[in-house]
Enzyme design. Structure first.
Site, PDB file in Angstrom:
ATOM      1  N   GLN A   1      14.616   7.078   2.617  1.00 15.49           N
ATOM      2  CA  GLN A   1      15.161   6.132   1.522  1.00 15.49           C
ATOM      3  C   GLN A   1      16.591   7.030   0.977  1.00 15.49           C
ATOM      4  O   GLN A   1      17.221   6.346   0.357  1.00 15.49           O
ATOM      5  CB  GLN A   1      14.320   5.965   0.487  1.00 15.49           C
ATOM      6  CG  GLN A   1      13.136   4.921   1.022  1.00 15.49           C
ATOM      7  CD  GLN A   1      12.056   4.687  -0.066  1.00 15.49           C
ATOM      8  OE1 GLN A   1      11.080   5.727  -0.174  1.00 15.49           O
ATOM      9  NE2 GLN A   1      12.071   3.541  -0.645  1.00 15.49           N
TER      10      GLN A   1
ATOM     11  N   TYR B   1       6.398  14.489   7.490  1.00 17.55           N
ATOM     12  CA  TYR B   1       7.082  13.745   6.660  1.00 17.55           C
ATOM     13  C   TYR B   1       8.361  13.511   7.467  1.00 17.55           C
ATOM     14  O   TYR B   1       9.214  14.350   7.556  1.00 17.55           O
ATOM     15  CB  TYR B   1       7.350  14.036   5.427  1.00 17.55           C
ATOM     16  CG  TYR B   1       6.024  14.344   4.414  1.00 17.55           C
ATOM     17  CD1 TYR B   1       4.910  13.368   4.878  1.00 17.55           C
ATOM     18  CD2 TYR B   1       6.064  14.823   3.074  1.00 17.55           C
ATOM     19  CE1 TYR B   1       3.833  13.687   4.109  1.00 17.55           C
ATOM     20  CE2 TYR B   1       4.789  14.713   2.613  1.00 17.55           C
ATOM     21  CZ  TYR B   1       3.696  14.324   2.904  1.00 17.55           C
ATOM     22  OH  TYR B   1       2.527  14.325   2.210  1.00 17.55           O
TER      23      TYR B   1
ATOM     24  N   LEU C   1       0.810   6.396  -8.534  1.00 19.24           N
ATOM     25  CA  LEU C   1       1.189   5.217  -8.877  1.00 19.24           C
ATOM     26  C   LEU C   1       0.519   4.008  -7.896  1.00 19.24           C
ATOM     27  O   LEU C   1       1.209   3.267  -7.560  1.00 19.24           O
ATOM     28  CB  LEU C   1       2.535   5.349  -9.081  1.00 19.24           C
ATOM     29  CG  LEU C   1       3.251   5.761 -10.256  1.00 19.24           C
ATOM     30  CD1 LEU C   1       4.914   5.413 -10.435  1.00 19.24           C
ATOM     31  CD2 LEU C   1       2.758   5.287 -11.430  1.00 19.24           C
TER      32      LEU C   1
HETATM   33  P1  NDP Z   1       3.408   7.199  -5.978  1.00 16.31           P
HETATM   34  O1  NDP Z   1       2.247   6.780  -5.973  1.00 16.31           O
HETATM   35  O2  NDP Z   1       3.913   7.698  -7.550  1.00 16.31           O
HETATM   36  O3  NDP Z   1       4.689   6.317  -5.808  1.00 16.31           O
HETATM   37  C1  NDP Z   1       6.000   6.825  -5.924  1.00 16.31           C
HETATM   38  C2  NDP Z   1       6.951   5.667  -5.317  1.00 16.31           C
HETATM   39  O4  NDP Z   1       6.649   4.601  -6.398  1.00 16.31           O
HETATM   40  C3  NDP Z   1       8.441   6.057  -5.511  1.00 16.31           C
HETATM   41  O5  NDP Z   1       9.091   6.754  -4.537  1.00 16.31           O
HETATM   42  C4  NDP Z   1       9.149   4.809  -5.894  1.00 16.31           C
HETATM   43  O6  NDP Z   1       9.185   4.186  -4.606  1.00 16.31           O
HETATM   44  C5  NDP Z   1       8.077   4.152  -6.915  1.00 16.31           C
HETATM   45  N1  NDP Z   1       8.288   4.737  -8.305  1.00 16.31           N
HETATM   46  C6  NDP Z   1       7.864   5.625  -8.654  1.00 16.31           C
HETATM   47  N2  NDP Z   1       8.275   5.642 -10.107  1.00 16.31           N
HETATM   48  C7  NDP Z   1       8.595   4.533 -10.337  1.00 16.31           C
HETATM   49  C8  NDP Z   1       9.203   3.817 -11.401  1.00 16.31           C
HETATM   50  N3  NDP Z   1       9.097   4.547 -12.653  1.00 16.31           N
HETATM   51  N4  NDP Z   1       9.241   2.705 -11.476  1.00 16.31           N
HETATM   52  C9  NDP Z   1       9.246   1.769 -10.538  1.00 16.31           C
HETATM   53  N5  NDP Z   1       8.856   2.399  -9.224  1.00 16.31           N
HETATM   54  C10 NDP Z   1       8.597   3.724  -9.353  1.00 16.31           C
HETATM   55  O7  NDP Z   1       3.620   8.594  -5.335  1.00 16.31           O
HETATM   56  P2  NDP Z   1       3.689   8.923  -3.799  1.00 16.31           P
HETATM   57  O8  NDP Z   1       2.824   7.853  -2.882  1.00 16.31           O
HETATM   58  O9  NDP Z   1       5.284   8.934  -3.330  1.00 16.31           O
HETATM   59  O10 NDP Z   1       3.159  10.391  -3.613  1.00 16.31           O
HETATM   60  C11 NDP Z   1       3.520  11.214  -4.219  1.00 16.31           C
HETATM   61  C12 NDP Z   1       3.597  12.741  -3.056  1.00 16.31           C
HETATM   62  O11 NDP Z   1       2.208  12.885  -2.772  1.00 16.31           O
HETATM   63  C13 NDP Z   1       4.105  12.414  -1.847  1.00 16.31           C
HETATM   64  O12 NDP Z   1       5.604  12.591  -2.201  1.00 16.31           O
HETATM   65  C14 NDP Z   1       3.545  13.705  -0.984  1.00 16.31           C
HETATM   66  O13 NDP Z   1       4.062  14.586  -1.499  1.00 16.31           O
HETATM   67  C15 NDP Z   1       2.046  13.438  -1.424  1.00 16.31           C
HETATM   68  N6  NDP Z   1       1.543  12.893  -0.467  1.00 16.31           N
HETATM   69  C16 NDP Z   1       0.388  13.199   0.245  1.00 16.31           C
HETATM   70  C17 NDP Z   1      -0.455  12.466   0.899  1.00 16.31           C
HETATM   71  C18 NDP Z   1      -1.603  13.452   1.575  1.00 16.31           C
HETATM   72  O14 NDP Z   1      -2.138  12.730   2.639  1.00 16.31           O
HETATM   73  N7  NDP Z   1      -1.731  14.530   1.398  1.00 16.31           N
HETATM   74  C19 NDP Z   1      -0.284  11.306   1.268  1.00 16.31           C
HETATM   75  C20 NDP Z   1       0.552  10.400   0.283  1.00 16.31           C
HETATM   76  C21 NDP Z   1       1.532  11.384  -0.465  1.00 16.31           C
HETATM   77  P3  NDP Z   1      10.310   2.840  -4.298  1.00 16.31           P
HETATM   78  O15 NDP Z   1      11.378   3.050  -5.293  1.00 16.31           O
HETATM   79  O16 NDP Z   1      10.518   3.029  -2.957  1.00 16.31           O
HETATM   80  O17 NDP Z   1       9.525   1.636  -4.582  1.00 16.31           O
END
Ligand code: NDP
Length: 329
Positions: free
Chosen positions: A27, A54, A214
């Site tokens: 992205q 990733y 989130l």
């Molecule tokens: P979140 O659940 O916080 O989702 C983050 C996403 O939500 C953003 O990329 C964006 O996506 C959207 N977002 C974030 N803040 C806002 C806001 N203020 N307003 C509106 N939309 C928002 O966390 P992730 O799922 O990204 O997980 C965080 C980290 O955890 C990952 O980067 C990774 O390092 C780790 N992880 C580890 C896993 C594991 O199996 N160990 C699995 C998954 C994650 P968008 O703009 O695209 O809508």
């Protein structure tokens, strides 16, 4: 910024950290990654999370380029990688995935190259490998620590039993066991952190670097009016994630939580993230963001914690634990 000890380990992590899943390479480009990591670091975030899988290695390469350009003191931040799925996707051959000694060691070397670092601070087994003996995993991680290639090792989405089995082996052979686990934790996914792991927090003293605070954006409230263009649930190949979260029961609860957040004069992402870090068994909540505005808003969760009094936490509990109405038979 608040810093918490990672379980019983000496290491301190900022209570909010920053990860690259989905966003880096898929992205956002180097420029945005540079801006977001810069904001994070300036606000006191000291942990950046990554994994071999990733964007099939491209996410680590991007983070490596940004870190090189930033030229921050290497002792001032913590980086991670995770081993299990390999980075070759459909081209993976048998020994290019899993938790054999061969793959753990080779994946570590490859992650170090991509991240342009001499060592990983944290190295996670991204999932348990039912086919690799736990002795092999623990011995290999211990060796990597002795070689100075990693500083701490941990697990991600392992069961409590699997984590304790790793500790049993470590104890038996005087090896270093896992220091941290990376589970999903958010208002809608709570069981491991609030039930299954409780004994492990008390006995072993395990740190946690929780993911998806989130629920991939659902708990930001952004999906209440449909699916915005460019958002995670609009991405090709992420239907499985959208189908998992975009359900009426979840959306009804998000609507009620959003109303509560407005009454408290905080935003929905701040309420959701603050709720996660109110749990003292959370060492750090890993944030994801695709835009500067999101990251800045989410960092406001630090202050929003104060708004979540016992009474408000109870109100949140009543909303999230409400069972959907059963149809009349
Ligand atoms: P979140 O659940 O916080 O989702 C983050 C996403 O939500 C953003 O990329 C964006 O996506 C959207 N977002 C974030 N803040 C806002 C806001 N203020 N307003 C509106 N939309 C928002 O966390 P992730 O799922 O990204 O997980 C965080 C980290 O955890 C990952 O980067 C990774 O390092 C780790 N992880 C580890 C896993 C594991 O199996 N160990 C699995 C998954 C994650 P968008 O703009 O695209 O809508």
């Amino acid at each position: 910024m608040e810093y918490r000890r990672m379980g019983k380990a000496g290491l301190q992590l900022s209570v909010l950290s920053f990860g690259s899943w989905v966003s880096f390479h898929k992205q956002i480009d180097d420029g945005v990654a540079d801006e977001l990591m810069g904001i994070a670091y300036d606000k006191g975030i000291n942990f950046f999370d990554n994994a071999e899988v990733y964007a099939l290695g491209e996410s680590e390469k991007m983070m490596g380029r940004v870190l090189k350009k930033k030229n921050w003191d290497r002792t001032s931040y913590v980086i991670s990688s995770k081993v299990f799925w390999g980075w070759r996707g459909k081209q993976n051959k048998p020994n290019q995935t899993g938790l054999s000694r061969k793959h753990i060691v080779e994946a570590c070397h490859e992650a170090l190259q991509r991240l342009q670092s001499e060592y990983l601070d944290l190295y996670f087994c991204h999932r348990p490998d039912k086919n690799a003996p736990i002795e092999e995993v623990v011995w290999t991680m211990n060796t990597l620590i002795q070689q100075g290639k990693i500083l701490y090792w941990g697990t991600s989405e392992w069961s409590g039993v699997e984590i304790m089995e790793a500790h049993r082996v470590a104890h038996q052979y005087n090896l270093i066991g896992p220091s941290m686990e990376q589970p999903q934790y958010n208002l809608f996914e709570r069981n491991k952190l609030e039930n299954e792991f409780l004994m492990i927090f008390r006995t072993v003293g395990m740190g946690t670097t929780i993911w998806s605070p989130l629920a991939s954006g659902l708990l930001s409230g952004k999906y209440l009016q449909g699916i915005p263009d460019g958002s995670r649930f609009a991405l090709a190949g992420f239907d499985w994630l959208k189908d998992q979260w975009l359900k009426n029961d979840f959306l009804d609860k998000v609507k009620r939580l959003d109303k509560l957040a407005k009454n408290l004069e905080i935003t929905m992402p701040q309420l959701s993230i603050a709720w996660c870090i109110k749990n003292p068994n959370v060492t750090t909540a890993i944030l994801g963001a695709t835009r500067k505005e999101q990251l800045l808003e989410n960092l406001g969760a630090l202050e929003a914690q104060e708004t979540l009094t016992e009474d408000i936490m109870q109100q949140i509990e009543e909303i999230v634990l409400t069972k959907p109405k059963l149809p009349d038979y």
